[in-house]
Design a protein around this motif. Structure first.
Motif, short mmCIF file in Angstrom:
data_model
loop_
_atom_site.label_atom_id
_atom_site.label_comp_id
_atom_site.label_asym_id
_atom_site.label_seq_id
_atom_site.Cartn_x
_atom_site.Cartn_y
_atom_site.Cartn_z
N HIS A 54 0.84 -1.21 0.00
CA HIS A 54 0.00 0.00 0.00
C HIS A 54 0.86 1.26 0.00
CE1 HIS A 54 -3.50 -2.56 0.72
NE2 HIS A 54 -2.74 -3.19 1.59
N GLU A 55 1.95 1.23 -0.78
CA GLU A 55 2.89 2.35 -0.78
C GLU A 55 2.24 3.62 -1.34
OE1 GLU A 55 3.49 -0.69 -1.96
OE2 GLU A 55 5.36 -1.42 -1.07
N LYS A 56 2.39 4.70 -0.61
CA LYS A 56 1.97 6.01 -1.11
C LYS A 56 3.04 6.46 -2.12
CE LYS A 56 0.49 10.42 0.88
NZ LYS A 56 0.35 11.12 2.18
N HIS A 57 2.60 6.95 -3.27
CA HIS A 57 3.60 7.24 -4.30
C HIS A 57 3.15 8.35 -5.24
CE1 HIS A 57 0.83 4.25 -6.05
NE2 HIS A 57 1.15 4.74 -7.21
N TYR A 58 4.15 8.90 -5.92
CA TYR A 58 3.90 9.82 -7.02
C TYR A 58 4.17 9.09 -8.31
CZ TYR A 58 3.87 13.73 -3.76
OH TYR A 58 3.55 14.59 -2.74
N LEU A 59 3.23 9.17 -9.25
CA LEU A 59 3.39 8.57 -10.56
C LEU A 59 3.54 9.70 -11.57
CD1 LEU A 59 3.38 5.94 -12.22
CD2 LEU A 59 0.89 6.20 -12.40
N ARG A 60 4.62 9.68 -12.32
CA ARG A 60 4.90 10.77 -13.26
C ARG A 60 5.15 10.19 -14.66
NH1 ARG A 60 8.73 11.92 -8.90
NH2 ARG A 60 7.67 13.33 -7.45
N ALA A 61 4.56 10.83 -15.64
CA ALA A 61 4.86 10.51 -17.04
C ALA A 61 5.80 11.59 -17.57
CB ALA A 61 3.59 10.47 -17.87
N ALA A 62 6.75 11.19 -18.39
CA ALA A 62 7.69 12.15 -18.98
C ALA A 62 6.93 13.21 -19.77
CB ALA A 62 8.66 11.41 -19.89
N ALA A 63 7.55 14.38 -19.87
CA ALA A 63 6.89 15.49 -20.58
C ALA A 63 6.65 15.15 -22.05
CB ALA A 63 7.75 16.74 -20.47
N SER A 64 7.49 14.28 -22.58
CA SER A 64 7.47 14.02 -24.02
C SER A 64 6.51 12.90 -24.42
CB SER A 64 8.88 13.65 -24.48
OG SER A 64 9.35 12.56 -23.71
N THR A 65 6.01 12.13 -23.46
CA THR A 65 5.21 10.96 -23.84
C THR A 65 4.23 10.57 -22.74
OG1 THR A 65 5.30 8.61 -24.39
CG2 THR A 65 7.07 9.44 -23.02
N HIS A 66 3.07 10.09 -23.17
CA HIS A 66 2.16 9.46 -22.22
C HIS A 66 2.73 8.08 -21.86
CE1 HIS A 66 0.66 7.62 -26.01
NE2 HIS A 66 0.52 6.56 -25.23
N MET A 67 2.22 7.50 -20.80
CA MET A 67 2.52 6.09 -20.50
C MET A 67 1.23 5.31 -20.61
SD MET A 67 5.15 5.89 -17.30
CE MET A 67 4.13 6.75 -16.10
N ARG A 68 1.34 4.10 -21.11
CA ARG A 68 0.17 3.21 -21.16
C ARG A 68 0.46 2.03 -20.25
NH1 ARG A 68 -2.15 0.27 -26.39
NH2 ARG A 68 -4.05 -0.58 -25.47
N MET A 69 -0.45 1.79 -19.31
CA MET A 69 -0.22 0.82 -18.26
C MET A 69 -1.39 -0.17 -18.20
SD MET A 69 2.24 2.80 -17.11
CE MET A 69 2.85 2.76 -15.44
N VAL A 70 -1.07 -1.42 -17.99
CA VAL A 70 -2.08 -2.44 -17.69
C VAL A 70 -2.09 -2.59 -16.17
CG1 VAL A 70 -2.77 -4.83 -18.00
CG2 VAL A 70 -1.66 -3.60 -19.89
N CYS A 71 -3.23 -2.35 -15.55
CA CYS A 71 -3.34 -2.27 -14.09
C CYS A 71 -4.31 -3.33 -13.59
CB CYS A 71 -3.86 -0.91 -13.66
SG CYS A 71 -2.99 0.50 -14.38
N VAL A 72 -3.89 -4.06 -12.57
CA VAL A 72 -4.74 -5.08 -11.95
C VAL A 72 -4.96 -4.71 -10.49
CG1 VAL A 72 -4.94 -7.52 -11.33
CG2 VAL A 72 -3.86 -6.87 -13.50
N PHE A 73 -6.22 -4.71 -10.06
CA PHE A 73 -6.57 -4.34 -8.69
C PHE A 73 -7.27 -5.48 -7.96
CE2 PHE A 73 -6.29 -0.08 -10.43
CZ PHE A 73 -5.87 0.69 -9.38
N ASN A 74 -6.88 -5.65 -6.71
CA ASN A 74 -7.59 -6.54 -5.79
C ASN A 74 -7.77 -5.78 -4.48
OD1 ASN A 74 -8.69 -8.70 -4.45
ND2 ASN A 74 -6.74 -9.71 -4.08
N PRO A 75 -8.97 -5.64 -3.92
CA PRO A 75 -10.25 -6.10 -4.48
C PRO A 75 -10.57 -5.34 -5.78
CG PRO A 75 -10.63 -4.66 -2.60
CD PRO A 75 -9.15 -4.91 -2.64
#
Ligand code: 9YT
Length: 129
Positions: free
Chosen positions: A89-110
Motif C-alpha cells: 500500500h505504498e503512497k507514491h507519485y506517478l509521473r509521465a515524462a513530458a514528451s510521452t504518455h505512458m500506457r499501463m495495464v493495471c490489476v486491482f484486488n479487491p
C-alpha cells in the motif's frame, strides 16, 4: 466466458477520464473475476499522488516512459516491460515524462466497481455497485 474489446469501453461509463490519467476499465467487480483489469493512459507531463489504502495494484508498462517515487523511499524509472506491484500500500507519485504518455495495464484486488477516482489524499474508496 467474457470477451470485450478496448474500443467497446472507450466513451462509456467504464472509461474514466481525469486531468492526469484515463482509465479504460476492462474488468470490474461486476464481471465476477475477483480482480479488476484496466488499460490506463497516464498523460504526458503529469504527476499523480496515489495511495491505495484499500487495494493492492500491479502495473505493467506497455508504452511510454516516466517514474514512480515512493513517498519517503526510492524513485524507479518506468519504461515498457517494467512492472511494479504495490504489495505494501505504498503512497507514491506517478509521473509521465513530458514528451510521452505512458500506457499501463493495471490489476486491482479487491476489484474496482468502476467509478473510483483518487481523493485529495490519493486514495480510492471501497465502493459497492
Ligand atoms: C497506474 C495507476 O495507478 N494509475 C492511476 C489510475 C489507476 N491505475 C486506474 O484506475 O486505472
Amino acid at each position: 466466458m467474457i470477451v470485450k474489446h478496448l474500443e467497446d469501453i472507450i466513451g462509456t461509463s467504464d472509461d474514466v477520464d481525469t486531468p492526469t490519467w484515463n482509465s479504460r476499465r476492462l474488468l470490474l467487480k461486476k464481471d465476477g473475476m475477483g480482480f479488476a483489469l484496466n488499460d490506463t493512459v497516464i498523460k504526458a507531463g503529469t504527476e499523480t499522488l496515489i495511495w491505495y489504502q484499500n487495494h493492492v495494484e500491479a502495473v505493467y508498462c506497455i508504452e511510454g516512459e516516466g517514474e514512480i517515487e515512493v513517498v519517503g523511499g526510492k524513485t524507479y524509472p518506468i519504461k515498457p516491460g517494467m512492472i511494479y506491484a504495490l504489495d505494501g500500500h505504498e503512497k507514491h507519485y506517478l509521473r509521465a515524462a513530458a514528451s510521452t504518455h505512458m500506457r499501463m495495464v493495471c490489476v486491482f484486488n479487491p476489484p474496482l466497481t468502476g467509478s473510483e477516482v483518487h481523493d485529495e489524499r490519493g486514495v480510492y474508496p471501497v465502493l459497492d455497485e
